[in-house]
Design a protein around this motif. Structure first.
Motif, PDB file in Angstrom:
ATOM      1  N   PRO A 169       0.803  -1.223   0.000  1.00 48.11           N
ATOM      2  CA  PRO A 169       0.000   0.000   0.000  1.00 48.11           C
ATOM      3  C   PRO A 169       0.834   1.269   0.000  1.00 48.11           C
ATOM      4  N   HIS A 215      -0.520  -3.450   7.266  1.00 47.14           N
ATOM      5  CA  HIS A 215      -0.995  -4.664   6.607  1.00 47.14           C
ATOM      6  C   HIS A 215      -2.194  -5.245   7.355  1.00 47.14           C
ATOM      7  N   LEU A 262      -5.420  -3.425   6.390  1.00 46.64           N
ATOM      8  CA  LEU A 262      -5.976  -3.765   5.074  1.00 46.64           C
ATOM      9  C   LEU A 262      -6.384  -5.227   4.958  1.00 46.64           C
ATOM     10  N   GLU A 284     -10.188  -8.435   2.796  1.00 50.94           N
ATOM     11  CA  GLU A 284      -9.294  -7.427   2.216  1.00 50.94           C
ATOM     12  C   GLU A 284     -10.047  -6.112   2.094  1.00 50.94           C
ATOM     13  N   GLU A 316      -4.423   0.412  -0.670  1.00 54.48           N
ATOM     14  CA  GLU A 316      -3.831  -0.668  -1.453  1.00 54.48           C
ATOM     15  C   GLU A 316      -3.744  -0.268  -2.922  1.00 54.48           C
TER      16      GLU A 316
END
Length: 212
Positions: free
Chosen positions: A16, A49, A52, A59, A77
């Motif tokens: 991202p 992480h 997301l 996700e 992302e």
């Protein structure tokens, strides 16, 4: 809605982008590997992480991440290695990821009214100081150097940018458009001479911050 000015391009090798106040970026630690070359779960990039990808089969496009003493940023992302173009306007910030470099159609679409109808809100973000940093999230702020408005690493240029953005609270929205050209197009279409075609014939995704 105001016109946008395209001011920077930010690239990375996957993962991202981080958007935060320029002053806050100094506290960002990026990705940290342990002795086994695994991502340290306590590092800022691991925290991003987890925002997301909260579950193995879940996700999100974007979300807020907390770091440093009391800093807050937004991670988005970008969908694979490559670059994203950054624009600023009177009402905020626009970041566009396109897989076609030989047409400005993705820019024109994402900056236009039709794109706003495809967006969904993801968060609200407070930004201070009059400048925002848009950076490939694995980058450690302590290792980045600045030239004009670009942020660079010793081995990679253009991993971030610092752009003017009025202080205030912003609504973050995300959108995407899937076309025949784009991520699945042959390399000669992605990077070759301009290709004639309708404006819905390529793929892109974008993040917009609009001042409230």
């Amino acid at each position: 809605m105001s016109a946008y000015e395209w001011v920077a391009r930010v690239g990375g090798e996957g993962g991202p982008l981080l958007v935060c106040a320029e002053a806050s970026f100094a506290a960002w630690g990026g990705a940290v590997l342990d002795d086994e070359y695994e991502l340290d779960p306590a590092c800022d990039y691991a925290r991003a992480h987890a925002v997301l990808y909260p579950e193995d089969d879940d996700e999100l496009e974007a979300g807020l991440v907390r770091f440093g003493a009391d800093q807050v940023g937004l991670v988005w992302e970008m969908d694979g290695p490559g670059g994203a173009d950054v624009a600023v306007g009177g009402d905020g910030l626009l970041v566009v990821r396109s897989w076609v470099r030989n047409s400005d159609a993705p820019h024109r679409y994402a900056a236009g009214p039709a794109a706003r109808e495809r967006e969904r809100p993801v968060a609200e973000l407070e930004l201070s100081g009059g400048q925002a940093a848009v950076v490939w999230a694995p980058v450690d702020a302590g290792e980045a150097t600045r030239t004009d408005n670009r942020l660079n690493l010793e081995h990679m240029l253009g991993v971030g940018a610092v752009v003017p953005l009025a202080p205030g609270r912003y609504r973050a929205t995300c959108g995407w458009l899937e076309g025949r050209r784009g991520r699945y197009a042959p390399a000669e279409e992605q990077h070759g001479p301009p290709v004639e075609g309708s404006d819905d014939d390529w793929s892109c995704r974008w993040l917009r911050l609009t001042q409230l």
